[in-house]
Enzyme design. Structure first.
Site, PDB file in Angstrom:
ATOM      1  N   SER A 100       9.578  17.527 141.364  1.00 39.67           N
ATOM      2  CA  SER A 100       8.956  16.985 140.146  1.00 39.67           C
ATOM      3  C   SER A 100       9.288  17.876 138.956  1.00 39.67           C
ATOM      4  CB  SER A 100       7.424  16.885 140.293  1.00 39.67           C
ATOM      5  OG  SER A 100       6.842  18.165 140.274  1.00 39.67           O
ATOM      6  N   SER A 135       7.112  31.964 132.481  1.00 46.32           N
ATOM      7  CA  SER A 135       6.414  31.196 131.449  1.00 46.32           C
ATOM      8  C   SER A 135       6.226  32.070 130.225  1.00 46.32           C
ATOM      9  CB  SER A 135       5.051  30.763 131.990  1.00 46.32           C
ATOM     10  OG  SER A 135       4.218  30.379 130.916  1.00 46.32           O
ATOM     11  N   TYR A 145      -2.163  32.956 136.422  1.00 49.33           N
ATOM     12  CA  TYR A 145      -0.819  32.382 136.308  1.00 49.33           C
ATOM     13  C   TYR A 145       0.058  33.261 135.418  1.00 49.33           C
ATOM     14  CZ  TYR A 145       2.554  28.871 134.525  1.00 49.33           C
ATOM     15  OH  TYR A 145       3.686  28.188 134.141  1.00 49.33           O
ATOM     16  N   LYS A 149       3.433  35.578 136.257  1.00 43.84           N
ATOM     17  CA  LYS A 149       4.710  35.387 135.556  1.00 43.84           C
ATOM     18  C   LYS A 149       5.147  36.699 134.893  1.00 43.84           C
ATOM     19  CE  LYS A 149       5.052  30.897 136.416  1.00 43.84           C
ATOM     20  NZ  LYS A 149       6.149  30.262 137.128  1.00 43.84           N
ATOM     21  N   THR A 171       5.563  17.789 131.859  1.00 42.44           N
ATOM     22  CA  THR A 171       5.779  17.618 133.301  1.00 42.44           C
ATOM     23  C   THR A 171       4.454  17.232 133.969  1.00 42.44           C
ATOM     24  OG1 THR A 171       5.207  19.905 133.785  1.00 42.44           O
ATOM     25  CG2 THR A 171       7.533  19.456 133.296  1.00 42.44           C
TER      26      THR A 171
END
Ligand SMILES: NC(=O)c1ccc[n+]([C@@H]2O[C@H](COP(=O)([O-])OP(=O)(O)OC[C@H]3O[C@@H](n4cnc5c(N)ncnc54)[C@H](OP(=O)(O)O)[C@@H]3O)[C@@H](O)[C@H]2O)c1
Length: 332
Positions: free
Chosen positions: A56, A190, A216, A220, A251
Site C-alpha cells: 500500500s 520521516s 514514531y 525514525k 496514503t
C-alpha cells in the site's frame, strides 16, 4: 547534475518552511530542476529488489517505480490477501505502459524475527544459493495509537522501523553480497524525526505517557542517526545505506494515523509516487550517492536543525549497542 547557487537557496528555503517543502508544491518546484537526473530507463534491468510493506501507499509506489526501471521486485507484506489489490494495480499500470516486470508477493512481518529469519533463509537459498539481492527498501511503517509490543516484546514502532530492518539486512547478507554492482538499502524515515532527539535512555518508550506520534518520530530519528554506523558495518560487504524522508504523501497509513492532519492538508499532500521518488532514485541513480547519508527530494539533507535534537558524543554508538543486541545481532 550541477546546481546553481539560487537553486540551492530556493531548495533550502522550501526545506525550512516544511509546509512548502514537504508538500506537492515543494516536489513540483524541485522536480522542474532535476528532470535530467532521472535514472536511466532500464537501469535496474536484471536486478532484484525487496520492498517491505509494499502492499500500500509509498511501498506500492516504490514497487512500481523499481519495476518500471526493470527490477524484479519481491513485495514483502504481512498479509498477501490485503496486498493483492495493490499488486494488481501495479501490474495493470505496467501492462498499460507496455512493460514486463516480475513481482513476487511474500509474507513477512518485519517486526517478527522468526518470520524475518525464515524469509531470509529461504530467499538466500533460492537458485541453488545463487540469488543476489541488489536493492532493499525498508519501507514498512506503523504508528500505533497505544503502546504496543512486537511478538518479542519490543515497542512496535522501534521493532518495525529499526530492529526488524537491521535484522533483515543482516540475515540477507549472503544475497546482498552477491550483488554484482554493490547492493543498496534505503530506510524510509520521516520528516517528523526532526522534532525528536535520539532516545538513548528510553529507546522503547517505557517512561512517561506514550504518544504514538512521538514514538514514531523517535524511531525514525534512530534510523537517521544509525545510518553512518550501519554504513561502517556493511560497507565492507559493498552495501550502501541511505535514509530518506518522503515529505507528506496521501496514503492509507496517513489517513489512518493522522486523519485530522490529512483532512486539513489534503490539497497539499503529495501523491504516493512523489513521496516514493527519492527511494527509487537512491536505488537506481549512478554513480552511487555517498553512503550513510540522509535524503529528501533527491538531495542530501541536514539531520538536525536544532542543537536540542542533535545527539551528544557517543549517543549514537550507545543506541547502536542497544539496537544490535535487541535485534539479536551477534555483536555491534
Ligand atoms: N505518508 C506519509 O506522508 C509519510 C511521511 C513520512 C514517512 N512515511 C513512512 O513511509 C512508509 C510507508 O508509509 P505509508 O504512508 O505508505 O503508510 P501505509 O499505507 O500504512 O503503508 C505501510 C505499509 O507497511 C506495512 N507494514 C506495517 N507493519 C509491517 C510489518 N511489521 N511487516 C511488514 N509490513 C508492515 C503495512 O501493511 P499492512 O497492510 O499489513 O498494515 C502497509 O502496507 C512508512 O515507513 C512511514 O513511516 C510516510
Amino acid at each position: 547534475m550541477s546546481r546553481t547557487a539560487p537553486d540551492q537557496g530556493l531548495d533550502r528555503v522550501l526545506d525550512r518552511t516544511v509546509l512548502l517543502g514537504y508538500s506537492r508544491l515543494g516536489y513540483a518546484i524541485r522536480r522542474r530542476r532535476w528532470a535530467e537526473s532521472d535514472p536511466r530507463p532500464g537501469s535496474l534491468a536484471g536486478r532484484t529488489a525487496v520492498v517491505t510493506g509494499g502492499g500500500s501507499g509509498l511501498g506500492e509506489a516504490t514497487v512500481l517505480g523499481l519495476a518500471r526501471l526493470g527490477a524484479r521486485v519481491h513485495v514483502l507484506v504481512r498479509s498477501p490477501e490485503r496486498a493483492a489489490p495493490a499488486v494488481a494495480r501495479i501490474e495493470r499500470v505496467l501492462r498499460v505502459e507496455g512493460r514486463t516486470a516480475e513481482l513476487l508477493t511474500e509474507r513477512c512481518d518485519v517486526s517478527d524475527p522468526a518470520m524475518i529469519d525464515a524469509f531470509a533463509e529461504d530467499f538466500c537459498a533460492r537458485d541453488g544459493g545463487r540469488t543476489a539481492l541488489d536493492v532493499l527498501v525498508h519501507n514498512a511503517g506503523v504508528m500505533p495509537p497505544e503502546r504496543t509490543e512486537s511478538v518479542e516484546g519490543h515497542e512496535l514502532s522501534v521493532a518495525t522501523h529499526v530492529l526488524g530492518p537491521i535484522r533483515l539486512t543482516e540475515q540477507l547478507l549472503p544475497a546482498l553480497r552477491r550483488s554484482e554492482h554493490g547492493a543498496r538499502q534505503v530506510f524510509v524515515a520521516s520528516g517528523g524525526m526532526y522534532t525528536q532527539p535520539l532516545p538513548v535512555d528510553d529507546p522503547e518508550f517505557e517512561q512517561g505517557t506514550y504518544q504514538g506520534a512521538v514514538a514514531y518520530a523517535r524511531s525514525k530519528r534512530m534510523q537517521v542517526e544509525l545510518a553512518p554506523i550501519l554504513d561502517r558495518r556493511w560497507s565492507p560487504d559493498r552495501i550502501s545505506t541511505f535514509v530518506m524522508h518522503p515529505g507528506w504523501a496521501d496514503t492509507p497509513g496517513l489517513a489512518r494515523s493522522l486523519p485530522a492532519f490529512r483532512t486539513l492538508s489534503r490539497p497539499l499532500l503529495r501523491p504516493a509516487e512523489e513521496g516514493a521518488d527519492t527511494a527509487v532514485w537512491l536505488a537506481a541513480t549512478e554513480p552511487t550517492p555517498p553512503s550513510g547519508t540522509f535524503w529528501h527530494d533527491r538531495r542530501q539533507r541536514p539531520t538536525s536543525y536544532r542543537s536540542a535534537t542533535r545527539p551528544g558524543r557517543g549517543e549514537a554508538e550507545a543506541l547502536w549497542s542497544w539496537a544490535a543486541a535487541a535485534a539479536g545481532l551477534d555483536g555491534p
